[in-house]
Motif scaffolding. Structure first.
Motif, mmCIF file in Angstrom:
data_model
loop_
_atom_site.group_PDB
_atom_site.id
_atom_site.type_symbol
_atom_site.label_atom_id
_atom_site.label_comp_id
_atom_site.label_asym_id
_atom_site.label_seq_id
_atom_site.Cartn_x
_atom_site.Cartn_y
_atom_site.Cartn_z
ATOM 1 N N GLN A 1 -4.521 12.677 -0.873
ATOM 2 C CA GLN A 1 -3.855 11.525 -0.308
ATOM 3 C C GLN A 1 -3.188 10.859 -1.225
ATOM 4 O O GLN A 1 -3.507 10.316 -2.338
ATOM 5 N N LYS A 2 -1.942 10.470 -0.628
ATOM 6 C CA LYS A 2 -0.936 9.633 -1.470
ATOM 7 C C LYS A 2 -1.363 8.264 -1.811
ATOM 8 O O LYS A 2 -2.383 7.856 -0.878
ATOM 9 N N PRO A 3 -0.526 7.419 -2.460
ATOM 10 C CA PRO A 3 -1.241 6.336 -3.213
ATOM 11 C C PRO A 3 -2.314 5.661 -2.487
ATOM 12 O O PRO A 3 -1.979 5.181 -1.410
ATOM 13 N N ILE A 4 -3.685 5.555 -2.810
ATOM 14 C CA ILE A 4 -4.526 5.069 -2.289
ATOM 15 C C ILE A 4 -5.061 4.006 -3.408
ATOM 16 O O ILE A 4 -4.890 4.026 -4.748
ATOM 17 N N PRO A 5 -5.683 2.781 -2.633
ATOM 18 C CA PRO A 5 -6.104 1.740 -3.741
ATOM 19 C C PRO A 5 -7.154 2.086 -4.455
ATOM 20 O O PRO A 5 -8.068 2.319 -3.935
ATOM 21 N N LEU A 6 -7.124 2.150 -5.972
ATOM 22 C CA LEU A 6 -8.330 2.421 -6.573
ATOM 23 C C LEU A 6 -9.136 0.967 -6.959
ATOM 24 O O LEU A 6 -10.150 1.108 -7.132
ATOM 25 N N SER A 7 -8.146 -0.107 -6.803
ATOM 26 C CA SER A 7 -8.777 -1.317 -6.826
ATOM 27 C C SER A 7 -7.842 -2.159 -6.174
ATOM 28 O O SER A 7 -6.300 -1.818 -5.858
ATOM 29 N N PRO A 8 -8.144 -3.527 -5.725
ATOM 30 C CA PRO A 8 -7.005 -4.364 -5.198
ATOM 31 C C PRO A 8 -5.680 -4.571 -6.036
ATOM 32 O O PRO A 8 -4.518 -4.640 -5.751
ATOM 33 N N LYS B 1 -3.155 1.282 -7.842
ATOM 34 C CA LYS B 1 -3.044 2.270 -6.740
ATOM 35 C C LYS B 1 -3.011 3.702 -7.498
ATOM 36 O O LYS B 1 -2.765 3.939 -8.647
ATOM 37 N N ASP C 1 -2.550 7.873 -7.547
ATOM 38 C CA ASP C 1 -1.651 8.930 -6.806
ATOM 39 C C ASP C 1 -2.068 10.168 -7.619
ATOM 40 O O ASP C 1 -1.740 10.479 -8.633
ATOM 41 N N ARG D 1 -16.054 3.715 -4.127
ATOM 42 C CA ARG D 1 -15.796 2.213 -4.325
ATOM 43 C C ARG D 1 -14.522 1.858 -5.226
ATOM 44 O O ARG D 1 -14.181 2.540 -5.755
ATOM 45 N N PRO D 2 -14.307 0.569 -4.913
ATOM 46 C CA PRO D 2 -13.562 0.213 -5.893
ATOM 47 C C PRO D 2 -13.632 0.169 -7.373
ATOM 48 O O PRO D 2 -14.836 -0.003 -7.764
ATOM 49 N N TYR D 3 -12.698 0.385 -8.318
ATOM 50 C CA TYR D 3 -12.805 0.079 -9.568
ATOM 51 C C TYR D 3 -12.450 -1.126 -9.993
ATOM 52 O O TYR D 3 -11.223 -1.605 -10.169
ATOM 53 N N ASP E 1 -0.317 -2.493 -8.377
ATOM 54 C CA ASP E 1 0.017 -2.975 -7.129
ATOM 55 C C ASP E 1 1.141 -4.176 -7.091
ATOM 56 O O ASP E 1 1.887 -4.137 -6.226
ATOM 57 N N ARG F 1 -3.960 0.334 4.424
ATOM 58 C CA ARG F 1 -4.228 0.096 3.132
ATOM 59 C C ARG F 1 -4.592 -1.363 2.895
ATOM 60 O O ARG F 1 -5.208 -1.652 2.177
ATOM 61 N N ILE G 1 -7.645 -2.866 1.001
ATOM 62 C CA ILE G 1 -7.583 -3.805 -0.115
ATOM 63 C C ILE G 1 -8.241 -5.208 0.146
ATOM 64 O O ILE G 1 -9.014 -5.865 -0.787
ATOM 65 N N MET H 1 -11.922 -5.131 -0.266
ATOM 66 C CA MET H 1 -12.337 -4.945 -1.644
ATOM 67 C C MET H 1 -12.890 -6.181 -2.344
ATOM 68 O O MET H 1 -11.984 -6.921 -2.232
#
Lengths: 839, 193, 223, 448
Positions: free
Chosen positions: A137-144, A147, A149, A189-191, A211, C6, C10, C13
């Motif tokens: 899946q193209k860019p997804i948030p790893l944390s707020p 992102k 990719d 989960r977010p990092y 981001d 998205r 966000i 989170m």
């Protein structure tokens, strides 16, 4: 540390001289030979040799070797341009591109992408692969803030290694195996971790993007501006990415003596504060209860008139983000033009203010003498000394919150060299996990602990403590000896530290003290005279009031004017809201501030402040390194350089400083601070210079000059009227009293204005929380998330309960800097009552 | 180089220009004797040739183009005002805002500010699109590098050359202007014209 | 993912969603699981070596490596759950999604394939009602939740080819009839493929040959 | 030629896995002698003199490896590699299943020789029932005082832990095994430093295969010279060879090295089923380049196989008969390594992935003749360029198959033009693709 001997090797037929033991990749650079790499990054510790990009031929070894992991030897013969090497390298590029999407035009890394560079330089030029590529899946948030990719990822593991081996949070991991491997977190989960922004910069492709920076600029659209981040005492070296006169991004500017090339997220994303549309961009004057814009001339005249009237009944509070020049000129106005001794830069003031119950303030004489002793050049450790020390003591502070980059530095010493780490704090520290010994004392009892430690270390004049305190001190002392020690400490109460320093012989090489000041430029401000007890160069001056003294005097009316330079005491200082009342009573409040805040609401005149990105001047790192702030963006609107404004204000008040430029201001400082003598912007240069390493360091005031008394140190520093804990008293008996615990406070990393003013960081803004040990929580019938009211002596704070296993029973912790009265509760025994159920 | 080859080439030179080194030589070419037809031709031949062109043009009629009522035709590869393109099928902009044109531009007249696409409401095909795309035609030197740099053939040089305006600001062409279907006012030169 | 999704993700989170090392009071570890993990931690010179045993314990307890189980193990071991998940996804024998009661791993590597492993998988899947392609590429559960079939790489039993590991016991060589029988027996909860188990198989070389005169010497002693 | 059973002696005797039977048959006498009579230095000399070569695949002298460990007080470790995962190999499984104490005794003696206080048997997780047997045996050995803090009252300490893997071929690589044992993902480490200097937990570590260590009690009991009386000069002792694939009696055979390969495949294992011929065979597990029927008369020894461009490896023969499609075999082989690649280094991760995709295209008839050259060139790009040998393990056999059976590959590609559908696009198509039968339909002959 002596430099390693140099050896000679032959790279592609050219003799290259390099330090012994350097990795071939680095050594080859001495001969201007570039060997391409992806996974190699010396900052991440040992090489892993995973990408296979750096293979070279070494005479005498049949297989190609990875240059990133091969240390050079004298007489080594290396070939980097043979057909075999070229084929292997071009094969690796081809392999990497088999699954790389090649969406460079839309990729943020395009133009500054190591994969692009290496593919152009060493790749085959065209791919033979016609098979479909790997898809995610193209860019997804790893944390707020970040992102990811995964299609672009070339699995160099830099980010994962950062999480595991530098920040040691271990949240970012490789999942799955082989060609299905991807970078991810537990259960999607977010990092979120304080340093995680570094992985953006580490990523050699566009797999991890910021981001906030996404699609904002291209490398050819931007200019870089090197300066220093003044959001905390770490004073990391940074590079601002500026496009169209706006900061779009902050990158690390490697300075191994300061930051090792890392940044915390506050420094990395906090630039948004400078770009905020809410900034005050012109002077304001209060008229009819409202602040209204005014011209500089009018505002300066209004300020000067008010100050002239208040005269010696003026106090100045200089905030930690001020430069040395700002601080120096502000104290000069107050001391010389107005004749007032009341200049303060420490939010907690002098010793003793930490608890109203445990004692009053100490004599100012000690303070200056203690400063002179503890900050003496011979005892000063540099940040790089942490890389050499055999043991490290972290005392009274959690560097993650107070000086984040030191946290990484200490971890590095423990992980890579096996340095012995001892942690002695009231609140559990995130460094505990790597520590050989940890000790917990009750909040406010650091003095007793340090005295006990000094005794255990064998310092003369200290008595060994009994009971738990003695045992803790003994364990810590055991972890420190033998060998060189660096003590990282903070806190107003430094009794006993002189004894520890003597016993551990910290004046020797590779050992010493690093004090973490409360303000970003705490040390610099202190040295240019922003202290009630010492003038520029820690000179002897008429004694002034400390922070809480100033507040009381303002409230009582004995002080009439307050000059707040980059300071918001209502938010940042002990007492908090009480400052609001005090400032309300002042006849004139002159605030220099970037934003309208609680303190400017009480102000009569407001000068717009510069952000660090616009400032020109110097700051002093906690280890004594003077560093230059260089303007990267123009001043917005009517904002003017603060040194200029203060010099004009001084002139209006009859104090001609002769300062007409930033270098003039530094020269003025250098003329008054003997141990800065002769320093100039040129000498400071791009990476700064420690004044302790300059000849002028010999002008540091002598201890006898400040009236050292004859008594042994353990006694002489005992503050008058203070009920010091008896030896053997752990101070942690409070748990025996039903429903009562002793509260400590700490300044959370994110409890800062920058968090509120930077949209990217806002989600990190902490809510007031009372940390309790599981046992106390159970005893009080509280669970995680319960709303409670914490009360003592009429001060009350609302908080949510958060249970932590490593909190010492009997202690509880609140966050300072949230604008409530939590800081006033420091060291108090409090009552806790439930105010609500968890959400 | 070997010696035998050396000497042979020298020998060639000397046989053709025997006086090369030693003497200055003035070569005089003689024409036919004056008088007769040859003389007349020499006197008027060139003039007549010139007049032939003159009379031919008289017959041809006027070549003046009544600009601006008439337009000068241009060659097919003439580099006039830029155009931005859309995909014909989807209507999406071809430009993804990569800024390569701006990087290639020697006159520094292109400004691109990119933004992220909303997959629900796309502007361009990729993740990224040009939120602002401006060309300052007052600065443009019409070198065509932007066209060459573009990885998506999103920008091409058109044929339009009537760009003059009263105000420099009006010469900054925005994305909307560049995307708009231009009025084809410029005739193309025909083959061999 | 749309921009709106998205943005919502966000915004949802929170710093507390990050998963650092969980504290024991935050999780509710079953006693038996905790004991197993702690016993494993005690067995090694360094605690982290117990990571695989801990995951085995989680898998035995919950049937598969559930996120909650991994959090619990992480809390006991003092590591991040991400660390354990990274391991669980690396190793083939750990399941990170729900799995049927009985696990049948069928070798589809060279030796077994040469002797008809594809047919075996086909027959097993047919009997269990599973898509054979899916089973061979990552594994699949039968609709009744009784049997999980997965094509597996070499399990070190090429002498039994084609073989399968059924609930951690080896059986082989198996033909398509065996496959059908095994699925029935698993569903019925009866003994699986009696006579086909590895434990009952003698050495390939047949009965003990006459001892080599040189070897005899070693065997002369008694306890 | 009959087997020479040393490790497999009385292998099917009921109860051999119990300590009573094992001791009745002379077991643990070597360990008893070791702790009571022999100095560690002498023990090392004996092991070195015996010429015992590692049975895991590399064939390095076991005694010499043990002697590399630094002396002194540092914590040292011994790891027994029981992560037998190479397709075709199953000798260690039977050794541990049927005679676990022989291994435990060997581990204990080797640990004492190396000065290691901790020993680990890393057994693959799939061998759950064998691991259960082994754990039972270890408990018995602890109970009888052969393991623990004070072995037989001698003051020698060997703690033995049976560590179960969880399904990763790469953990058979010694440094990946160490990482896995430390609780990490099983990624191979960069060498140097070699495990003998810096291995498990950073300490010097000796790593040996199950079969190697099972030899140790016999050597200690009978001496180095006795051991050298078996096998060849370069590799003395017996060797357990696993024979599988298209043979009538697949299984483990303990032989002396140097016998003709034909003897092993046709004599002991019974050869291919009636009416079939050997087409290709892996002499040393699936990572060895394949040999053809013409090479059946090679002596089965390290040297002869190396000379023929292949290797003996762990001693596992897989036989493919004349009904087998070599491109399909190549795909099976490549898929295995692709699945098992740990993903750490680029050539292996991407190379195996790409090779599988290309072979799938060959089998689904979407390839072009150029693809064969690319396949061959990709294998060349992998060989020698990876962090560990896994990449090579795929590249070598695949490369050898493309080289030796190229016409067969080309035939698939030629059929692109004539296009005969019906074989499906799944690359799994076709064990017997060339003979026209689908892989899921029962194949004719004894294979089914």
């Amino acid at each position: 540390m002596p430099d390693p001997p140099r050896i000679t090797l032959l790279v592609d037929g050219v003799e290259v001289e390099a330090p012994h033991g350097a990795m071939l990749v680095d050594a080859a650079k001495h001969g201007d030979v570039e060997i391409p790499v992806f996974c190699y990054e010396p900052k991440l510790g040992h090489p892993v040799g995973a990408c296979r990009m750096c293979v070279v031929e070494i005479e005498g070894i049949p297989k190609l070797q990875t240059a990133c992991s091969t240390p050079v030897r004298d007489g080594m013969v290396v070939y980097t341009q043979t057909e075999r090497v070229k084929e292997a390298q071009s094969a690796v590029v081809e392999f990497l591109l088999v699954n790389h999407p090649l969406d460079c035009p839309v990729c943020d890394k395009g133009g500054e992408c190591p994969l692009q560079d290496v593919a152009m330089g060493w790749g085959p030029g065209r791919s033979r692969s016609v098979d479909p590529k790997r898809h995610f899946q193209k860019p997804i948030p790893l944390s707020p803030l970040i992102k990811i990719d995964r299609e672009r990822c070339i699995l160099c593991y830099r980010c994962v290694r950062f999480s595991q081996e530098v920040a040691e949070d271990e949240q970012l991991q490789l999942l799955e195996r082989g060609s299905s491997t991807f970078v991810g977190t537990f259960d999607n989960r977010p990092y979120i971790a304080p340093f995680h922004g570094n992985i953006i910069e580490l990523c050699p492709v566009g797999a991890l993007t910021s981001d906030a920076y996404r699609f904002r600029a291209r490398p050819w659209d931007i200019e870089d501006a090197g300066t220093v981040c003044t959001l905390c005492p770490s004073q990391c070296n940074i590079k601002l990415t500026v496009r169209d006169e706006r900061i779009e991004r902050v990158l690390a500017r490697d300075n191994v003596d300061v930051d090792d090339g890392w940044l915390c997220d506050k420094g990395r994303f906090g630039y948004q504060m400078a770009e905020s549309g809410q900034r005050i961009t012109e002077p304001l004057i209060r008229a009819g209860g409202e602040l209204r814009p005014a011209g500089w001339a009018e505002a300066l005249e209004a300020a000067a008139a008010g100050l002239r009237e208040a005269g010696e009944r003026t106090a100045a509070i200089v905030g930690g983000s001020s430069s040395n020049e700002d601080g120096y000129l502000a104290q000069r106005i107050v001391r010389k033009a107005l004749g007032s001794p009341h200049v303060e830069s420490r939010p907690s003031g002098g010793p003793g203010v930490e608890s109203r119950r445990t004692g009053g303030r100490g004599p100012a004489g000690f303070l200056r003498q203690g400063l002179v002793e503890l900050s003496a050049p011979r005892l000063a450790a540099s940040v790089s000394d942490l890389d050499r020390a055999e043991s490290i003591l972290v005392l009274g502070t959690d560097p993650l919150h107070s000086m984040p980059i030191l946290d990484l530095r200490i971890r590095k010493a423990v992980r890579l060299r096996g340095a012995r780490l001892a942690v002695a704090t009231d609140r559990p520290s995130v460094l505990d996990g790597g520590a050989e010994e940890t000790a917990r004392y009750a909040p406010g009892f650091v003095g007793g602990f340090v005295s006990a430690l000094a005794a255990e270390l064998g310092a003369a004049g200290y008595e060994r403590a009994r009971g738990e305190l003695g045992a803790d001190a003994e364990r810590i002392a055991g972890a420190l000896k033998p060998g060189s020690t660096v003590i990282v400490w903070a806190g107003p109460d430094a009794r006993g530290l002189v004894g520890c320093a003597r016993a551990l012989r910290l004046e020797e090489d590779g050992a010493g003290l690093i004090e973490v000041p409360e303000g970003a430029n705490g040390r610099g401000l202190r040295e240019v005279g922003c202290l009630p007890v010492a003038g520029p160069g820690l000179s002897d001056v008429e004694q002034g009031l400390d922070a809480s003294g100033i507040r009381d005097a303002l409230e009582a009316g004995s002080l009439e004017a307050a000059l707040l330079v980059n300071a918001d005491p209502i938010r940042d200082f002990a007492g908090g809201p009480a400052w609001g009342e005090a400032l309300g009573k002042a006849k004139l409040v002159l605030a220099v501030s970037m934003f309208e805040d609680a303190s400017t609401r009480q102000a009569d005149v407001v000068f717009p402040a510069e952000s660090y990105a616009e400032k020109e001047g110097t700051v002093t790192h906690p280890d004594g390194r003077l560093q230059r702030l260089r303007p990267g963006t123009p001043h917005p609107g009517g904002v003017r350089p603060m040194w200029e404004v203060l010099a004009e204000l001084g002139a209006l008040l009859g104090e001609e400083t002769g300062v007409e430029s930033a270098p003039d201001a530094l020269a003025a400082i250098a003329s008054e601070v003997p141990f800065y003598a002769g320093i100039s912007h040129e000498e400071i240069g791009g990476t700064g210079i420690r004044w302790q390493e300059r000849a002028a360091a010999r002008y540091w005031p002598r201890v006898d000059d400040v009236g050292a008394r004859d008594e042994v140190p353990g006694r002489e520093v005992e503050p008058a009227g203070r009920t010091a804990p008896e030896p053997g008293d752990t101070g942690g008996r409070a748990e025996d009293v039903d429903g009562v615990i002793r509260v400590g406070t700490y300044r959370d990393l994110w409890a800062a204005e920058v968090t509120d003013r930077s949209p990217a960081l806002r989600f990190l803004a902490p809510r007031q929380a009372l940390e309790l040990a599981p046992r106390d929580a159970a005893r009080l019938g509280l669970g995680s998330g319960h709303e409670v009211e914490v009360r003592s002596n009429g001060t009350s704070v609302r908080a949510r309960v958060s249970i932590h296993e490593r909190v010492k029973p009997g202690s509880g912790f609140l966050i300072e800097g949230l604008g409530d009265r939590a800081a006033s509760l420091r060291g108090e025994l409090v009552e806790i009552s439930k105010a609500g159920e968890p959400e | 180089m070997n010696n035998s080859a050396d000497s042979s080439s020298e020998a060639e030179v000397s046989s053709e220009f025997p006086y090369l080194e030693d003497e200055s030589v003035v070569a005089v070419q003689r024409g036919p004797e004056p008088g007769g037809l040859g003389g007349a031709y020499r006197a008027f031949g060139e003039t007549l040739r010139g007049l032939k062109t003159t009379f031919a043009r008289i017959v041809e009629g006027p070549v003046t183009i009544q600009y601006p009522e008439e337009k000068t035709p241009v060659y097919p590869r003439f580099r006039g005002r830029h155009k931005l393109h859309r995909f014909e099928d989807t209507g999406l902009e071809k430009c993804v805002g990569c800024s390569l044109c701006a990087a290639a531009c020697p006159a520094d007249c292109i400004r691109v500010v990119a933004a992220e696409n909303d997959p629900e409401d796309r502007v361009s095909a990729g993740e990224r699109y040009a939120e602002i795309y401006e060309i300052n035609l007052a600065r443009c030197i019409f070198c065509g590098y932007c066209e060459v740099a573009c990885p998506f053939d999103a920008i091409t040089m058109g044929h339009e050359y009537e760009i003059a305006d009263y105000n420099r600001d009006d010469l900054i062409f925005t994305k909307e202007m560049l995307l708009a279907e231009p009025l084809e006012r410029t005739p193309l030169r025909r083959e061999g014209e | 993912m749309s921009a709106e999704e998205r943005r919502r993700l966000i915004e949802a989170m929170r710093p507390e969603d990050a998963e650092p090392v969980p504290q024991l009071h935050q999780v509710d570890v079953p006693d038996e699981l905790r004991e197993r993990i702690e016993a494993a931690m005690a067995k090694y010179p360094q605690v982290r070596s117990a990571a695989l045993p801990a995951l085995w314990a989680v898998q035995r307890h919950y049937g598969w490596c559930t996120p909650e189980g991994m959090r619990e193990a992480a809390a006991v071991m003092g590591v991040t759950p991400a660390y354990l998940e990274s391991l669980a996804t690396f190793y083939d024998l750990f399941r990170t999604s729900p799995v049927a009661r009985h696990q049948v791993l069928v070798c589809h590597n060279i030796s077994c394939w040469l002797r008809g492993a594809d047919d075996l998988i086909g027959a097993l899947c047919e009997a269990a009602g599973i898509d054979a392609h899916e089973a061979d590429h990552g594994g699949a559960n039968s609709p009744d939740g009784e049997v999980f079939v997965k094509g597996f790489e070499c399990m070190g039993a090429c002498d039994l080819a084609p073989m399968a590991s059924i609930d951690e016991r080896y059986y082989g060589p198996l033909d398509t009839d065996d496959a059908r029988a095994a699925v029935e027996q698993l569903r019925a909860g009866s003994e699986v493929l009696p006579g086909k188990a590895l434990a009952e198989r003698p050495a390939a070389g047949g009965p003990e040959p006459d001892p080599d005169p040189r070897v005899k010497e070693v065997e002369s002693g008694d306890a | 030629m009959p087997e020479t059973r040393m490790l497999y002696r009385r292998v099917d005797e009921p109860g051999l896995a119990s300590i009573e039977t094992y001791r009745r048959r002379g077991g643990y006498r070597s360990l008893t002698r070791t702790v009571k009579e022999i100095e560690p230095e002498e023990l090392l000399t004996t092991l070195q003199d015996s010429g015992l070569r590692g049975r895991g695949g590399a064939g390095f002298s076991m005694g010499k490896k043990a002697s590399f460990l630094p002396r002194g007080d540092t914590d040292k470790f011994l790891c027994c590699n029981a992560d037998e995962s190479e397709p075709g190999a199953f000798k260690d499984r039977e050794l541990m299943q049927k005679n676990p104490h022989q291994l435990i005794e060997g581990v204990a003696i080797a640990a004492i020789a190396a000065g290691a206080g901790w020993a680990f048997i890393f057994i693959r997780g799939e061998y759950a029932e064998v691991a259960d047997i082994l754990e039972g045996a270890v408990a018995e050995a602890y109970g009888a005082g052969f393991l623990g803090a004070d072995i037989l009252g001698s003051g020698q300490r060997v703690e033995l832990v049976v560590h179960r893997g969880a399904g990763a071929y790469i953990c058979g690589e010694e440094t990946a095994l160490l990482d896995s044992l430390e609780g990490k993902r099983g990624n191979p480490r960069l060498k140097p430093p070699f495990p003998a200097i810096q291995g498990l937990y950073g300490g010097p570590t000796l790593i040996n295969n199950v079969e190697t260590l099972s030899n140790v009690p016999h050597i200690v009991a009978n001496g180095a010279d006795w051991f050298k009386g078996f096998g060849t000069e370069q590799s003395p002792g017996t060797k357990v060879v696993s024979v599988s694939g298209c043979v009538q009696r697949p299984g483990n055979y303990e032989i002396e090295l140097g016998i003709p390969s034909r003897e092993l495949i046709y004599g002991l294992a019974g050869g291919p089923p009636e009416g079939r011929e050997v087409k290709a065979w892996f002499p040393g597990g699936s990572s060895a380049p394949v040999l053809t029927a013409a090479e059946l008369d090679l002596p089965y020894s390290f040297e002869a196989l190396a000379d023929a461009g292949s290797m003996l490896g762990s001693g596992s023969i897989i036989v493919a008969d004349d009904q087998v499609s070599i491109p399909a075999l190549a795909l099976r082989t490549a898929r295995f390594y692709h699945h098992e690649s740990c993903g750490k280094c680029t050539p292996c991760r991407e190379g195996t992935n790409w090779t599988v995709k290309m072979l799938e295209r060959v089998l689904s008839r979407e390839a072009t003749p150029m693809d064969l050259d690319i396949i061959a060139s990709v294998q060349d790009n992998i060989i020698g360029h990876c962090l560990c040998v896994l990449g090579d393990s795929m590249a070598m056999p695949v490369s050898s198959m493309v080289k030796k059976f190229r016409p067969e590959f080309e035939e698939y590609i030629r059929r692109v033009a004539s296009d005969s559908p019906g074989l499906g696009s799944d690359g799994a198509a076709g064990l017997h693709a060339l003979t026209g039968t689908s892989s899921l339909a029962p194949a004719s002959g004894p294979h089914a």
